[in-house]
Design a protein around this motif. Structure first.
Motif, PDB file in Angstrom:
ATOM      1  N   ARG A  79      47.994  48.748  17.524  1.00 18.28           N
ATOM      2  CA  ARG A  79      49.347  48.507  17.008  1.00 18.28           C
ATOM      3  C   ARG A  79      50.445  49.092  17.883  1.00 18.28           C
ATOM      4  N   ALA A  99      50.601  35.291  18.745  1.00 17.24           N
ATOM      5  CA  ALA A  99      50.746  36.611  18.133  1.00 17.24           C
ATOM      6  C   ALA A  99      50.005  36.628  16.801  1.00 17.24           C
ATOM      7  N   TYR A 100      49.119  37.588  16.646  1.00 19.05           N
ATOM      8  CA  TYR A 100      48.348  37.747  15.421  1.00 19.05           C
ATOM      9  C   TYR A 100      48.515  39.182  14.936  1.00 19.05           C
ATOM     10  N   ALA A 101      48.091  39.466  13.718  1.00 22.37           N
ATOM     11  CA  ALA A 101      48.329  40.776  13.111  1.00 22.37           C
ATOM     12  C   ALA A 101      47.750  41.928  13.920  1.00 22.37           C
ATOM     13  N   THR A 102      46.603  41.736  14.555  1.00 24.24           N
ATOM     14  CA  THR A 102      45.963  42.846  15.267  1.00 24.24           C
ATOM     15  C   THR A 102      45.587  42.512  16.707  1.00 24.24           C
ATOM     16  N   ASP A 115      53.364  32.401  16.305  1.00 21.13           N
ATOM     17  CA  ASP A 115      53.296  33.703  15.639  1.00 21.13           C
ATOM     18  C   ASP A 115      52.584  33.536  14.311  1.00 21.13           C
ATOM     19  N   ARG A 116      51.432  34.139  14.202  1.00 17.65           N
ATOM     20  CA  ARG A 116      50.657  34.061  12.970  1.00 17.65           C
ATOM     21  C   ARG A 116      50.472  35.433  12.343  1.00 17.65           C
ATOM     22  N   ARG A 117      51.421  36.326  12.658  1.00 18.39           N
ATOM     23  CA  ARG A 117      51.383  37.621  11.982  1.00 18.39           C
ATOM     24  C   ARG A 117      51.826  37.402  10.547  1.00 18.39           C
ATOM     25  N   SER A 118      51.331  38.203   9.653  1.00 17.61           N
ATOM     26  CA  SER A 118      51.584  38.059   8.225  1.00 17.61           C
ATOM     27  C   SER A 118      53.072  37.899   7.926  1.00 17.61           C
ATOM     28  N   GLU A 120      55.287  35.940   9.092  1.00 16.74           N
ATOM     29  CA  GLU A 120      56.233  35.649  10.170  1.00 16.74           C
ATOM     30  C   GLU A 120      56.102  34.225  10.691  1.00 16.74           C
TER      31      GLU A 120
END
Length: 130
Positions: A79, A99-102, A115-118, A120
């Motif tokens: 992170r 882009a992913y959460a981790t 962007d596939r972060r939670s 977003e």
């Protein structure tokens, strides 16, 4: 390019489920090197590299995934470096950046980002070359 270095990278980032490897696009190694220099990281943890078509289907990958062509890698950075790495990779304008959460996806396909972060969004956006 050093053929042995590409072979070693291809072995490490091969499809462990299928026991298959494929020579990686050398431009991907350039992207990783450039990203590492920009964010001050000398090593990356490969989450996913080459995927056989069967493995790609198993993990829900796109049918035209760059992973199938050994032109993509997903890397975990932790992170503390993730946001910086995403921004730096997008600024490089060298291919696809997901882009992913981790973790972060890099590929040598057309310049684009998603962007596939939670929370977003999950849309892919084309990014023109500069």
């Amino acid at each position: 390019y050093d053929p042995q270095a590409i072979a070693d990278f291809s072995q490490v980032c091969g499809d462990w489920r299928a026991g298959e490897t494929r020579p990686f696009d050398p431009a991907l190694l350039d992207q990783l090197w450039q990203l590492g220099r920009r964010i001050g990281v000398a090593q990356f943890a490969c989450v996913s590299g080459y995927r056989s078509p069967r493995t790609n289907a198993l993990v829900g990958g796109a049918t035209d995934s760059q992973h199938i062509q050994a032109r993509a890698v997903d890397i975990w950075l932790g992170r503390d470096k993730l946001g910086e790495a995403i921004a730096a990779a997008r600024a490089m304008q060298a291919g696809g950046v997901g882009a992913y959460a981790t973790w972060i996806h890099l590929d040598t396909g057309p310049v684009r980002a998603w962007d596939r972060r939670s929370g977003e969004g999950d849309g892919e956006v084309s990014m023109p070359r500069v």
